[in-house]
Scaffold this active site. Structure first.
Site, PDB file in Angstrom:
ATOM      1  N   HIS A 125     -47.922  27.054 -51.169  1.00 38.06           N
ATOM      2  CA  HIS A 125     -48.890  28.158 -51.177  1.00 38.06           C
ATOM      3  C   HIS A 125     -49.842  28.090 -52.374  1.00 38.06           C
ATOM      4  O   HIS A 125     -50.823  28.847 -52.413  1.00 38.06           O
ATOM      5  CB  HIS A 125     -48.176  29.510 -51.193  1.00 38.06           C
ATOM      6  CG  HIS A 125     -47.427  29.825 -49.939  1.00 38.06           C
ATOM      7  ND1 HIS A 125     -48.006  29.759 -48.693  1.00 38.06           N
ATOM      8  CD2 HIS A 125     -46.129  30.210 -49.734  1.00 38.06           C
ATOM      9  CE1 HIS A 125     -47.099  30.079 -47.769  1.00 38.06           C
ATOM     10  NE2 HIS A 125     -45.962  30.354 -48.378  1.00 38.06           N
ATOM     11  N   ASP A 162     -42.576  24.211 -42.805  1.00 35.63           N
ATOM     12  CA  ASP A 162     -42.198  25.529 -43.314  1.00 35.63           C
ATOM     13  C   ASP A 162     -42.722  26.586 -42.344  1.00 35.63           C
ATOM     14  O   ASP A 162     -43.791  26.430 -41.751  1.00 35.63           O
ATOM     15  CB  ASP A 162     -42.799  25.735 -44.701  1.00 35.63           C
ATOM     16  CG  ASP A 162     -42.258  26.945 -45.428  1.00 35.63           C
ATOM     17  OD1 ASP A 162     -41.435  26.785 -46.341  1.00 35.63           O
ATOM     18  OD2 ASP A 162     -42.674  28.083 -45.080  1.00 35.63           O
ATOM     19  N   HIS A 164     -43.964  29.380 -42.950  1.00 35.01           N
ATOM     20  CA  HIS A 164     -45.199  29.971 -43.456  1.00 35.01           C
ATOM     21  C   HIS A 164     -46.248  28.866 -43.624  1.00 35.01           C
ATOM     22  O   HIS A 164     -45.948  27.785 -44.104  1.00 35.01           O
ATOM     23  CB  HIS A 164     -44.957  30.652 -44.806  1.00 35.01           C
ATOM     24  CG  HIS A 164     -43.903  31.707 -44.760  1.00 35.01           C
ATOM     25  ND1 HIS A 164     -42.572  31.453 -45.044  1.00 35.01           N
ATOM     26  CD2 HIS A 164     -43.983  33.026 -44.446  1.00 35.01           C
ATOM     27  CE1 HIS A 164     -41.878  32.570 -44.915  1.00 35.01           C
ATOM     28  NE2 HIS A 164     -42.708  33.538 -44.552  1.00 35.01           N
ATOM     29  N   ASP A 246     -37.194  27.673 -43.450  1.00 33.44           N
ATOM     30  CA  ASP A 246     -37.170  29.094 -43.116  1.00 33.44           C
ATOM     31  C   ASP A 246     -37.568  29.371 -41.675  1.00 33.44           C
ATOM     32  O   ASP A 246     -37.669  30.539 -41.279  1.00 33.44           O
ATOM     33  CB  ASP A 246     -38.042  29.900 -44.084  1.00 33.44           C
ATOM     34  CG  ASP A 246     -39.326  29.212 -44.466  1.00 33.44           C
ATOM     35  OD1 ASP A 246     -39.643  28.149 -43.891  1.00 33.44           O
ATOM     36  OD2 ASP A 246     -40.029  29.724 -45.360  1.00 33.44           O
TER      37      ASP A 246
END
Length: 309
Positions: A125, A162, A164, A246
């Site tokens: 991120h 991931d 996200h 995740d």
């Protein structure tokens, strides 16, 4: 050809507030899983301290100065609602940088076939100008630029599974045709980026969104239809994985229903790409994964696949 496990004890010294999902126990869970006898042949190395020059491959001087200025001597400093620094955070983040760079050095030199960098905090991120989403420096992006600038790789692929979207990686390579960034992730979900229409200046960004509740079939279709053909056409000289776990069905921060076998399958598919185009060179860096059992079992399945087990 060997598989490396690169980590460092200072990864545990990045502390977060009570109840924060990105906690030291994440790395402890992965380390315990990789102590099993089936991982005895892993070559284990400590991550060196990354340099400010290496962070500058992907981050502006202003970003580095902001992170340095925020680092506390005691207690916790909050960069945003999700992202905090403790006295051990800066070194932990720089060990993540150094571990990713070491992995590229070992794989590009032919001393190892593959590497898994198990450090924290995660990185995908982190944008060129901003730390966010638990992340300070973008380890996968720095690894790609290191491969380009130090080892002369002309094409590097980063595959991010991931749950996200890796907005930071997309931001860094938006106008860089030498790096293909391909992501599968849940939408809508934090950070709100990653629509299929986001393709980069040179069409080098590939976003394949999953819907809440999707599982193995949809994930594998996303790979088979959306990502693997683009990788094959790109012919990368190095494959880097932003390996977040995740999207596991147990994870509390999302609503995708993958099993450990899905991560092993995706790993093997990327290894096939690496075998055909990249001399078997593949580097994986740990990103998210917040249910300890799901994280540990998924990381173990991923590393076992990297080892060819």
């Amino acid at each position: 050809m060997t598989t490396l496990l690169i980590t460092h004890p200072t990864s545990l010294l990045h502390l977060t507030p009570a109840g924060h999902p990105e906690r030291p126990d994440r790395l402890r869970a992965v380390e315990r899983a990789l102590e099993d006898e089936r991982f005895a042949s892993l070559i284990r190395l400590e991550a060196p301290l990354g340099t400010f020059e290496q962070t500058a491959f992907c981050h502006s001087p202003a970003h580095l100065q902001a992170v340095l200025a925020a680092a506390p001597k005691e207690g916790l400093a909050h960069l945003d609602a999700d992202t905090t620094m403790s006295p051990g955070t800066l070194e932990a983040a720089l060990r993540g940088v150094g571990g990713a760079v070491l992995a590229v050095d070992e794989v590009m030199s032919g001393r190892a076939r593959s590497a898994f960098v198990a450090t924290r905090p995660p990185g995908h991120h982190a944008e060129r100008e901003r730390a966010m989403g638990f992340c300070f420096f973008n380890h996968a992006a720095i690894a790609a630029r290191h491969a380009r600038q130090i080892h002369g790789a002309e094409r590097v692929a980063i595959v991010d599974w991931d749950v996200h979207h890796g907005n930071g990686t997309q931001d860094i390579f938006w106008d860089d045709a030498s790096v293909l960034y391909a992501s599968t992730h849940e939408m809508p979900l934090y950070p709100g980026t990653g629509a299929p229409s986001e393709r980069g200046i040179h069409g080098n960004i590939v976003n394949v969104a999953l819907a809440p509740g999707d599982g193995s079939d949809e994930f594998r279709d996303a790979f088979e239809i959306g990502i693997l053909p683009r990788l094959a056409a790109f012919q990368p000289e190095l494959v880097i994985v932003s390996a977040g776990f995740d999207a596991h069905w147990r994870d509390p921060l999302a609503d995708i229903n993958l099993r450990e076998a899905d991560f092993a399958w995706a790993t093997r598919k990327l290894m096939e790409i690496a075998e055909r185009h990249a001399g078997n060179r593949i580097v994986s860096v740990l990103e998210g994964g917040y249910d300890l059992d799901g994280l540990a079992k998924s990381a173990a399945a991923h590393v076992a696949a990297l080892m060819g087990a």
